[in-house]
Design a protein around this motif. Structure first.
Motif, PDB file in Angstrom:
ATOM      1  N   GLY A 215       0.813  -1.210   0.000  1.00 53.87           N
ATOM      2  CA  GLY A 215       0.000   0.000   0.000  1.00 53.87           C
ATOM      3  C   GLY A 215       0.845   1.257   0.000  1.00 53.87           C
ATOM      4  O   GLY A 215       0.548   2.226  -0.716  1.00 53.87           O
ATOM      5  N   ILE A 216       1.905   1.265   0.797  1.00 53.43           N
ATOM      6  CA  ILE A 216       2.783   2.436   0.853  1.00 53.43           C
ATOM      7  C   ILE A 216       3.551   2.600  -0.452  1.00 53.43           C
ATOM      8  O   ILE A 216       3.762   3.728  -0.938  1.00 53.43           O
ATOM      9  CB  ILE A 216       3.744   2.314   2.053  1.00 53.43           C
ATOM     10  N   LEU A 217       3.988   1.495  -1.031  1.00 54.89           N
ATOM     11  CA  LEU A 217       4.637   1.590  -2.349  1.00 54.89           C
ATOM     12  C   LEU A 217       3.697   2.214  -3.367  1.00 54.89           C
ATOM     13  O   LEU A 217       4.098   3.062  -4.169  1.00 54.89           O
ATOM     14  CB  LEU A 217       5.063   0.194  -2.811  1.00 54.89           C
ATOM     15  N   ASN A 218       2.445   1.789  -3.333  1.00 58.82           N
ATOM     16  CA  ASN A 218       1.459   2.325  -4.267  1.00 58.82           C
ATOM     17  C   ASN A 218       1.281   3.831  -4.082  1.00 58.82           C
ATOM     18  O   ASN A 218       1.111   4.570  -5.047  1.00 58.82           O
ATOM     19  CB  ASN A 218       0.117   1.612  -4.044  1.00 58.82           C
ATOM     20  N   GLU A 219       1.324   4.279  -2.823  1.00 57.99           N
ATOM     21  CA  GLU A 219       1.133   5.700  -2.539  1.00 57.99           C
ATOM     22  C   GLU A 219       2.407   6.506  -2.760  1.00 57.99           C
ATOM     23  O   GLU A 219       2.353   7.654  -3.201  1.00 57.99           O
ATOM     24  CB  GLU A 219       0.661   5.864  -1.088  1.00 57.99           C
ATOM     25  N   SER A 220       3.559   5.914  -2.439  1.00 56.50           N
ATOM     26  CA  SER A 220       4.816   6.660  -2.483  1.00 56.50           C
ATOM     27  C   SER A 220       5.497   6.650  -3.841  1.00 56.50           C
ATOM     28  O   SER A 220       6.320   7.523  -4.129  1.00 56.50           O
ATOM     29  CB  SER A 220       5.791   6.087  -1.444  1.00 56.50           C
ATOM     30  N   MET A 221       5.168   5.650  -4.676  1.00 52.84           N
ATOM     31  CA  MET A 221       5.887   5.521  -5.936  1.00 52.84           C
ATOM     32  C   MET A 221       5.814   6.774  -6.817  1.00 52.84           C
ATOM     33  O   MET A 221       6.836   7.157  -7.415  1.00 52.84           O
ATOM     34  CB  MET A 221       5.373   4.298  -6.705  1.00 52.84           C
ATOM     35  N   PRO A 222       4.654   7.448  -6.922  1.00 51.05           N
ATOM     36  CA  PRO A 222       4.656   8.681  -7.723  1.00 51.05           C
ATOM     37  C   PRO A 222       5.677   9.698  -7.232  1.00 51.05           C
ATOM     38  O   PRO A 222       6.355  10.349  -8.031  1.00 51.05           O
ATOM     39  CB  PRO A 222       3.218   9.204  -7.570  1.00 51.05           C
ATOM     40  N   LEU A 355      -2.193  -6.462  -7.609  1.00 53.71           N
ATOM     41  CA  LEU A 355      -2.693  -5.152  -8.019  1.00 53.71           C
ATOM     42  C   LEU A 355      -1.647  -4.051  -7.964  1.00 53.71           C
ATOM     43  O   LEU A 355      -1.555  -3.224  -8.868  1.00 53.71           O
ATOM     44  CB  LEU A 355      -3.884  -4.760  -7.137  1.00 53.71           C
ATOM     45  N   VAL A 356      -0.852  -4.038  -6.896  1.00 56.52           N
ATOM     46  CA  VAL A 356       0.070  -2.922  -6.709  1.00 56.52           C
ATOM     47  C   VAL A 356       1.135  -2.858  -7.803  1.00 56.52           C
ATOM     48  O   VAL A 356       1.402  -1.773  -8.334  1.00 56.52           O
ATOM     49  CB  VAL A 356       0.698  -2.973  -5.301  1.00 56.52           C
ATOM     50  N   PRO A 357       1.777  -3.973  -8.199  1.00 57.07           N
ATOM     51  CA  PRO A 357       2.730  -3.864  -9.312  1.00 57.07           C
ATOM     52  C   PRO A 357       2.085  -3.345 -10.600  1.00 57.07           C
ATOM     53  O   PRO A 357       2.715  -2.576 -11.341  1.00 57.07           O
ATOM     54  CB  PRO A 357       3.233  -5.305  -9.484  1.00 57.07           C
ATOM     55  N   LEU A 358       0.828  -3.758 -10.863  1.00 59.96           N
ATOM     56  CA  LEU A 358       0.142  -3.235 -12.040  1.00 59.96           C
ATOM     57  C   LEU A 358      -0.079  -1.732 -11.926  1.00 59.96           C
ATOM     58  O   LEU A 358       0.130  -0.972 -12.886  1.00 59.96           O
ATOM     59  CB  LEU A 358      -1.199  -3.954 -12.219  1.00 59.96           C
ATOM     60  N   SER A 359      -0.491  -1.286 -10.743  1.00 57.01           N
ATOM     61  CA  SER A 359      -0.723   0.145 -10.526  1.00 57.01           C
ATOM     62  C   SER A 359       0.570   0.935 -10.640  1.00 57.01           C
ATOM     63  O   SER A 359       0.618   2.000 -11.276  1.00 57.01           O
ATOM     64  CB  SER A 359      -1.346   0.366  -9.150  1.00 57.01           C
ATOM     65  N   MET A 360       1.627   0.412 -10.034  1.00 56.53           N
ATOM     66  CA  MET A 360       2.918   1.095 -10.093  1.00 56.53           C
ATOM     67  C   MET A 360       3.429   1.184 -11.522  1.00 56.53           C
ATOM     68  O   MET A 360       3.996   2.208 -11.929  1.00 56.53           O
ATOM     69  CB  MET A 360       3.920   0.360  -9.210  1.00 56.53           C
ATOM     70  N   SER A 361       3.207   0.136 -12.296  1.00 50.01           N
ATOM     71  CA  SER A 361       3.635   0.155 -13.696  1.00 50.01           C
ATOM     72  C   SER A 361       2.884   1.225 -14.488  1.00 50.01           C
ATOM     73  O   SER A 361       3.481   1.961 -15.291  1.00 50.01           O
ATOM     74  CB  SER A 361       3.416  -1.217 -14.331  1.00 50.01           C
TER      75      SER A 361
END
Length: 483
Positions: A215-222, A355-361
């Motif tokens: 979850g944090i990766l998803n939020e912090s990656m941008p 889901l998160v790797p797809l979102s991060m991509s």
């Protein structure tokens, strides 16, 4: 549960208002690049903190047979991990600074690493207080810690310390939280080292940490991507748009998660089910979140001008998109406490692992096209994530889709009612109607929202009526008779 929600709401809402006040002041003392510099550094620290906490707090709250050995083992694990990761952050600061080509990041990370000294003191104690539903003590600790952090950051920023003032603010927050937790829940036995119960803690901690980390990766990656590709100014602008989008959650809903976890866990221990509570909770969450985000999108121009100042006008078009995209994530507040209380955290971790790797991509690709593309990419990303959370909640809680649909329809009705007044003001007076008309628009939205709750039979209306009844019952008899 209502009393606990009120106390938790007081804690989170006051803390959020303090953070908002700091954002308003600091946005006028620091440049977007300085704010972005801190946000990149803090994103790296938050990722490390996820491993340090290792889901111990949630493990303590949901454990059905909590023994002193489990408490001591949890405290020992947090202490060891805090020591290891504190050293990792401090010594690895130079590498991160080299990666971003900014020596200032090293200083920010090394200061933030000092906060790891206080985690072993506060973490387990606050979890024990939440398990005991002692949200009054938790509220006092949280408000005091946030106030200390805000005052420290503002004072240092005003003195010209730059971005590092925010890092020192986070250290002050951690220190005061540790002192408050130690006073409210001394628990001297927690300091006695033990690892006998590690087999009960580590499996849960692994899955809980994986969920939180993803979850944090998803939020912090941008932030991390934009800092590398577009510079710290872009990070500051985009993060301010996201922060404003998250305000309704933090002010209105942030208090709910720890209370829901404790309450759901207690209900299951007593042999109850969570079908109707889930539908009611999702309806109430959407009834709060959707109207607030709709008003935020419509009134983006004056809100950014009032809260951030003239140097942040680039936030406006991003905020309009991120606010609409944020509506799809209404299940996020409930899904974690629901699955933790049911012992199904592993399923949530596995879903996020997909889901998160797809979102991060998707966000990584969008970041190559600029800030606007990243904001628009959040729309499909959030829709997919929200739908997946609902599917997982239905699978385990067993509620009916028809019942949820009826509840969300009521939430949609109050959203339309609340958005009508701000939309009318903007159509009549322009995108930036000024402070007076903006206040009128928000007041009208609140009135229309409240009235529509009762008209459509929203479950939130009964809670408001019950609260009003309790307040009236506490008035002196003469005042009630006069009313």
């Amino acid at each position: 549960m209502r009393r606990s929600l009120f106390l938790a709401f007081a804690d989170k809402s006051v803390g959020t208002l303090l953070s908002v006040g700091m954002m308003v002041i600091v946005s006028r003392l620091l440049t977007p690049a300085e704010v972005g510099l801190f946000l990149v550094a803090s994103a790296a620290v938050i990722l490390i903190e996820t491993f340090r906490d290792f889901g111990v707090a949630a493990c303590i709250v949901q454990e059905r047979n909590l023994t002193p050995v489990i408490v001591r083992s949890a405290a020992t694990i947090v202490t060891l991990l805090s020591a290891v990761f504190g050293v990792v952050v401090f010594t690895g600061a130079g590498w991160v600074a080299g990666f971003y080509g900014s020596p200032e990041i090293a200083t920010l990370l090394q200061v933030a690493a000092l906060g790891f000294l206080f985690a072993p003191i506060s973490g387990v104690r606050l979890a024990l207080l939440r398990r005991d539903m002692a949200f009054g003590a938790v509220a006092v600790i949280g408000i005091s810690a946030n106030l200390a952090g805000v005052l420290t950051a503002i004072a240092l920023a005003a003195a010209g310390w730059g971005a590092v003032s925010l890092s020192w603010g986070s250290v002050a927050t951690a220190a005061v939280a540790a002192i408050g937790a130690l006073i409210a829940r001394p628990a001297p036995e927690a300091f006695r080292p033990a690892l006998a119960a590690w087999r009960q803690i580590v499996p849960f901690g692994f899955w809980s940490t994986l969920v939180t980390l993803l979850g944090i990766l998803n939020e912090s990656m941008p932030r991390l991507l934009l800092g590398r590709l577009l510079g710290f100014g872009a990070v500051g602008v985009f993060s301010r748009a996201v922060s404003l989008t998250q305000l309704p959650d933090k002010v209105l809903l942030g208090a709910a998660q720890p209370v829901v976890l404790s309450t759901f866990a207690a209900r299951l221990r007593e042999g109850g089910d969570l079908r109707q509570p889930c539908v009611t909770a999702f309806t109430i969450i959407a009834s709060f979140q959707w109207p607030a985000l709709a008003c935020l999108a419509i009134l983006a121009d004056p809100i950014v001008a009032i809260m951030l100042g003239a140097q942040w006008t680039a936030v406006v078009p991003l905020l309009q998109v991120t606010a609409v995209a944020g509506m799809a994530l209404f299940p996020a507040t409930l899904i974690f406490p629901l699955l933790v209380s049911m012992g199904r955290i592993r399923d949530f971790a596995l879903l996020n692992a997909v889901l998160v790797p797809l979102s991060m991509s998707a966000l990584a690709v969008a970041s190559t096209f600029g800030l606007s593309a990243v904001a628009w990419a959040l729309v499909p990303v959030n829709v997919v994530q929200g739908a997946a959370m609902l599917w997982l909640a239905k699978r385990h809680a067993g509620f009916e889709i028809r019942a949820l649909g009826a509840g969300l329809a009521r939430a949609g009705a109050v959203t339309v009612a609340a958005a009508a007044v701000p939309m009318a003001v903007v159509l009549a007076a322009g995108r930036d109607p000024g402070m007076a008309l903006t206040g009128l628009a928000l007041g009208g939205a609140a009135g229309a929202w409240c009235a529509c709750l009762f008209v459509v039979g929203n479950p939130l209306a009964s809670e408001i009526a019950a609260l009003a009844g309790r307040l009236v019952s506490r008035l002196p008899l003469r005042q009630r008779a006069g009313a």
